[in-house]
Design a protein around this motif. Structure first.
Motif, PDB file in Angstrom:
ATOM      1  N   VAL A  41       0.952  -1.180   0.129  1.00 44.27           N
ATOM      2  CA  VAL A  41      -0.230   0.118  -0.088  1.00 44.27           C
ATOM      3  C   VAL A  41       0.481   1.313  -0.234  1.00 44.27           C
ATOM      4  O   VAL A  41       1.828   1.226   0.122  1.00 44.27           O
ATOM      5  CB  VAL A  41      -0.742  -0.076   1.699  1.00 44.27           C
ATOM      6  N   LEU A  42      -0.068   2.159  -0.313  1.00 48.64           N
ATOM      7  CA  LEU A  42       1.158   3.683  -0.506  1.00 48.64           C
ATOM      8  C   LEU A  42       1.334   4.050   1.434  1.00 48.64           C
ATOM      9  O   LEU A  42      -0.171   4.022   2.051  1.00 48.64           O
ATOM     10  CB  LEU A  42       0.307   4.944  -0.616  1.00 48.64           C
ATOM     11  N   ALA A  43       2.293   4.220   1.763  1.00 49.48           N
ATOM     12  CA  ALA A  43       2.744   4.336   3.107  1.00 49.48           C
ATOM     13  C   ALA A  43       2.845   6.166   3.373  1.00 49.48           C
ATOM     14  O   ALA A  43       2.533   7.224   2.372  1.00 49.48           O
ATOM     15  CB  ALA A  43       4.345   4.446   3.373  1.00 49.48           C
ATOM     16  N   PRO A  44       2.283   6.506   4.114  1.00 52.75           N
ATOM     17  CA  PRO A  44       1.912   7.385   4.717  1.00 52.75           C
ATOM     18  C   PRO A  44       2.771   8.316   4.153  1.00 52.75           C
ATOM     19  O   PRO A  44       4.190   7.839   4.718  1.00 52.75           O
ATOM     20  CB  PRO A  44       2.165   7.502   5.802  1.00 52.75           C
ATOM     21  N   THR A  45       2.694  10.150   4.552  1.00 53.96           N
ATOM     22  CA  THR A  45       4.487  10.690   3.969  1.00 53.96           C
ATOM     23  C   THR A  45       4.305  11.690   5.377  1.00 53.96           C
ATOM     24  O   THR A  45       3.300  11.846   5.397  1.00 53.96           O
ATOM     25  CB  THR A  45       4.074  11.876   3.001  1.00 53.96           C
ATOM     26  N   ILE A  46       5.993  11.429   5.588  1.00 53.69           N
ATOM     27  CA  ILE A  46       5.365  12.286   7.183  1.00 53.69           C
ATOM     28  C   ILE A  46       6.688  13.853   6.561  1.00 53.69           C
ATOM     29  O   ILE A  46       7.740  13.607   6.524  1.00 53.69           O
ATOM     30  CB  ILE A  46       6.406  11.303   8.432  1.00 53.69           C
ATOM     31  N   ASP A  47       6.043  15.298   6.364  1.00 53.77           N
ATOM     32  CA  ASP A  47       7.613  15.940   6.539  1.00 53.77           C
ATOM     33  C   ASP A  47       8.005  16.676   8.060  1.00 53.77           C
ATOM     34  O   ASP A  47       7.157  16.332   9.043  1.00 53.77           O
ATOM     35  CB  ASP A  47       6.412  17.566   6.153  1.00 53.77           C
ATOM     36  N   VAL A  48       9.671  16.878   7.826  1.00 49.95           N
ATOM     37  CA  VAL A  48       9.694  16.752   9.387  1.00 49.95           C
ATOM     38  C   VAL A  48      11.120  18.188   8.294  1.00 49.95           C
ATOM     39  O   VAL A  48      11.746  18.428   7.826  1.00 49.95           O
ATOM     40  CB  VAL A  48      11.307  15.944   9.226  1.00 49.95           C
ATOM     41  N   TYR A  49      10.570  18.780   9.532  1.00 48.74           N
ATOM     42  CA  TYR A  49      11.532  20.919   9.584  1.00 48.74           C
ATOM     43  C   TYR A  49      11.499  21.097  11.093  1.00 48.74           C
ATOM     44  O   TYR A  49      10.576  21.122  11.783  1.00 48.74           O
ATOM     45  CB  TYR A  49      10.368  21.503   8.718  1.00 48.74           C
ATOM     46  N   ILE A  59       5.366   3.801  16.662  1.00 49.48           N
ATOM     47  CA  ILE A  59       6.510   4.110  17.705  1.00 49.48           C
ATOM     48  C   ILE A  59       7.539   4.849  17.133  1.00 49.48           C
ATOM     49  O   ILE A  59       7.871   4.349  16.818  1.00 49.48           O
ATOM     50  CB  ILE A  59       6.436   2.830  18.728  1.00 49.48           C
ATOM     51  N   LEU A  60       7.850   6.360  18.576  1.00 51.19           N
ATOM     52  CA  LEU A  60       8.658   6.993  17.510  1.00 51.19           C
ATOM     53  C   LEU A  60      10.114   6.554  18.115  1.00 51.19           C
ATOM     54  O   LEU A  60       9.838   6.707  19.528  1.00 51.19           O
ATOM     55  CB  LEU A  60       8.103   8.411  18.178  1.00 51.19           C
ATOM     56  N   THR A  61      11.158   6.550  18.170  1.00 51.09           N
ATOM     57  CA  THR A  61      12.419   6.378  18.143  1.00 51.09           C
ATOM     58  C   THR A  61      13.871   7.290  17.752  1.00 51.09           C
ATOM     59  O   THR A  61      13.302   7.015  16.061  1.00 51.09           O
ATOM     60  CB  THR A  61      13.182   5.259  18.470  1.00 51.09           C
ATOM     61  N   LEU A  62      14.124   8.330  18.788  1.00 50.45           N
ATOM     62  CA  LEU A  62      15.318   8.774  18.045  1.00 50.45           C
ATOM     63  C   LEU A  62      16.488   8.373  18.713  1.00 50.45           C
ATOM     64  O   LEU A  62      17.003   7.693  19.630  1.00 50.45           O
ATOM     65  CB  LEU A  62      14.870  10.678  18.213  1.00 50.45           C
ATOM     66  N   ALA A  64      -1.065   9.223  14.954  1.00 49.92           N
ATOM     67  CA  ALA A  64      -1.814   9.823  13.812  1.00 49.92           C
ATOM     68  C   ALA A  64      -2.708  11.021  13.390  1.00 49.92           C
ATOM     69  O   ALA A  64      -3.015  11.564  12.937  1.00 49.92           O
ATOM     70  CB  ALA A  64      -0.580   9.515  12.383  1.00 49.92           C
ATOM     71  N   ALA A  65      -3.855  10.162  14.216  1.00 48.90           N
ATOM     72  CA  ALA A  65      -5.029   9.905  13.793  1.00 48.90           C
ATOM     73  C   ALA A  65      -5.546  11.173  14.929  1.00 48.90           C
ATOM     74  O   ALA A  65      -7.213  11.945  13.877  1.00 48.90           O
ATOM     75  CB  ALA A  65      -6.210   8.299  14.476  1.00 48.90           C
ATOM     76  N   ASN A  66      -4.643  11.276  16.203  1.00 48.94           N
ATOM     77  CA  ASN A  66      -5.434  12.294  16.910  1.00 48.94           C
ATOM     78  C   ASN A  66      -4.551  13.328  16.694  1.00 48.94           C
ATOM     79  O   ASN A  66      -4.340  14.721  17.425  1.00 48.94           O
ATOM     80  CB  ASN A  66      -5.135  11.563  17.884  1.00 48.94           C
ATOM     81  N   MET A  67      -3.064  13.698  15.866  1.00 47.76           N
ATOM     82  CA  MET A  67      -2.064  14.799  16.129  1.00 47.76           C
ATOM     83  C   MET A  67      -1.403  14.769  14.928  1.00 47.76           C
ATOM     84  O   MET A  67      -0.373  13.341  14.299  1.00 47.76           O
ATOM     85  CB  MET A  67      -1.080  13.890  17.432  1.00 47.76           C
ATOM     86  N   LYS A  68      -1.658  15.705  14.298  1.00 50.99           N
ATOM     87  CA  LYS A  68      -1.037  16.462  13.272  1.00 50.99           C
ATOM     88  C   LYS A  68      -0.057  16.602  12.948  1.00 50.99           C
ATOM     89  O   LYS A  68       0.529  16.463  11.900  1.00 50.99           O
ATOM     90  CB  LYS A  68      -2.429  16.866  11.676  1.00 50.99           C
ATOM     91  N   GLU A  69       0.653  16.828  14.085  1.00 52.74           N
ATOM     92  CA  GLU A  69       2.121  17.947  13.811  1.00 52.74           C
ATOM     93  C   GLU A  69       2.382  16.956  15.626  1.00 52.74           C
ATOM     94  O   GLU A  69       1.707  17.204  16.953  1.00 52.74           O
ATOM     95  CB  GLU A  69       1.996  19.381  14.041  1.00 52.74           C
ATOM     96  N   PHE A  70       3.278  16.211  15.336  1.00 51.98           N
ATOM     97  CA  PHE A  70       4.486  16.018  16.877  1.00 51.98           C
ATOM     98  C   PHE A  70       5.579  17.265  16.912  1.00 51.98           C
ATOM     99  O   PHE A  70       6.791  16.958  15.512  1.00 51.98           O
ATOM    100  CB  PHE A  70       4.692  14.576  16.997  1.00 51.98           C
ATOM    101  N   ARG A  71       6.355  17.683  18.249  1.00 50.62           N
ATOM    102  CA  ARG A  71       7.219  17.976  17.845  1.00 50.62           C
ATOM    103  C   ARG A  71       8.283  17.372  18.664  1.00 50.62           C
ATOM    104  O   ARG A  71       8.338  17.029  19.817  1.00 50.62           O
ATOM    105  CB  ARG A  71       7.017  19.856  17.947  1.00 50.62           C
ATOM    106  N   ILE A  72       9.611  17.532  18.256  1.00 45.01           N
ATOM    107  CA  ILE A  72      10.535  16.819  19.573  1.00 45.01           C
ATOM    108  C   ILE A  72      11.458  18.206  19.869  1.00 45.01           C
ATOM    109  O   ILE A  72      12.201  18.577  18.516  1.00 45.01           O
ATOM    110  CB  ILE A  72      11.209  16.189  18.292  1.00 45.01           C
ATOM    111  N   GLN A  88      14.151  23.010  17.869  1.00 49.69           N
ATOM    112  CA  GLN A  88      12.446  21.812  17.634  1.00 49.69           C
ATOM    113  C   GLN A  88      12.656  21.508  16.593  1.00 49.69           C
ATOM    114  O   GLN A  88      12.902  22.186  15.237  1.00 49.69           O
ATOM    115  CB  GLN A  88      11.897  22.762  18.635  1.00 49.69           C
ATOM    116  N   VAL A  89      12.203  20.066  16.412  1.00 46.93           N
ATOM    117  CA  VAL A  89      11.657  20.022  15.059  1.00 46.93           C
ATOM    118  C   VAL A  89      10.334  19.339  15.172  1.00 46.93           C
ATOM    119  O   VAL A  89      10.067  18.704  15.727  1.00 46.93           O
ATOM    120  CB  VAL A  89      12.825  19.077  14.647  1.00 46.93           C
ATOM    121  N   THR A  90      10.265  19.446  14.019  1.00 44.98           N
ATOM    122  CA  THR A  90       8.418  19.189  14.008  1.00 44.98           C
ATOM    123  C   THR A  90       8.035  17.988  12.607  1.00 44.98           C
ATOM    124  O   THR A  90       8.240  17.902  12.051  1.00 44.98           O
ATOM    125  CB  THR A  90       7.390  20.705  13.701  1.00 44.98           C
ATOM    126  N   LEU A  91       7.695  17.000  13.274  1.00 44.38           N
ATOM    127  CA  LEU A  91       6.538  16.030  12.166  1.00 44.38           C
ATOM    128  C   LEU A  91       5.374  16.463  11.688  1.00 44.38           C
ATOM    129  O   LEU A  91       4.476  16.386  12.507  1.00 44.38           O
ATOM    130  CB  LEU A  91       6.873  14.663  12.851  1.00 44.38           C
TER     131      LEU A  91
END
Length: 261
Positions: free
Chosen positions: A177-185, A206-209, A224-232, A192-195
């Motif tokens: 299937v088409l995998a979800p796309t994620i922008d990192v900036y 499960i996010l691991t850095l 991702a269903a409830n959080m369209k942006e995540f900041r690190i 900070q960096v935003t997903l």
């Protein structure tokens, strides 16, 4: 983790300790004796049990189905292990492990067969592979042909020296299937960096850095269903290269992040 074999064909059930304190997600098992020297018997009702070293009574799992252990076959054989059951969805541009067992001394070839078209299309994934696992980045085959999406794929693994006779395929179809796309900036990042997740992305990750020495910096579940942006936050991280890994049911998404204060 610890790895045990449980024989449910006898009462009381017999547990054979295969391996202890194993890291990673695969283990190559030569089926003969356990780590205490007990010979593994033949039988029809075995399961593998994997448990946490630190919390073995709570954090554990067993095979869903019984498997058999029989006398060694006199002929050459290959058995595809993964992907090999229904309800598997692998995303384009994600990485997955293909795994198999065999009793042959030669290397193998790995192909993807698309049974959703007529005639069936075969994509040559890798050739002359030794071992029992292969890390596959799903994008193009070895001849540059782009892997399509679809619902009726199987992995075929065959002997390099006898490909027409010594081979096996996935028992069940799996989907690509088409995998979800994620922008990192911003990248490079200072504080900070935003997903940013796609609007249609409803995956649980499960996010691991990791830092450049492959040491884990942070781990966190992200829905991702409830959080369209995540900041690190990166303000307290040393300058350098970091690797972001997002694991979901559709695959693994990796990104490189540069921290530059």
């Amino acid at each position: 983790v610890n790895i045990d074999l449980v024989n449910y064909g006898v009462t009381p059930h017999t547990v054979y300790h295969i391996a202890t304190n194993i890291s990673g997600s695969t283990y190559s098992w030569y089926i003969y004796k356990d780590k205490h020297g007990n010979t593994i018997p033949k039988g029809n009702y075995f399961k593998i049990r994997i448990s946490s070293v630190t919390d073995p009574s709570t954090v554990k799992d067993e095979s869903d189905k019984y498997f058999k252990i029989s006398a060694s076959a006199s002929h050459s054989w290959i058995r595809v292990l993964q992907p090999n059951h229904s309800n598997i969805q692998w995303g384009l541009k994600t990485r997955h492990l293909i795994s198999w067992n065999d009793n042959i001394p030669s290397a193998v070839n790995i192909d993807l067969v698309n049974y959703g078209v007529t005639p069936h299309t075969v994509y040559h994934i890798a050739t002359n592979i030794s071992g029992s696992t292969y890390s596959w980045y799903i994008y193009k085959d070895k001849h540059g042909n782009t892997i399509p999406t679809g619902n009726y794929f199987k992995i075929r693994i065959s002997s390099v020296t006898d490909p027409s006779t010594v081979k096996d395929e996935s028992d069940k179809y799996f989907k690509i299937v088409l995998a979800p796309t994620i922008d990192v900036y911003p990248n490079p990042s200072t504080t900070q960096v935003t997903l940013k997740f796609n609007k249609k992305d409803n995956e649980s990750y499960i996010l691991t850095l990791y830092n450049r020495y492959n040491m884990r910096v942070m781990t966190k579940p992200v829905d991702a269903a409830n959080m369209k942006e995540f900041r690190i936050n990166t303000f307290d991280l040393p300058n350098g290269i970091y690797f972001l890994r997002l694991v979901s049911g559709k695959g693994v998404i990796s990104r490189k992040i540069i921290v530059q204060h």
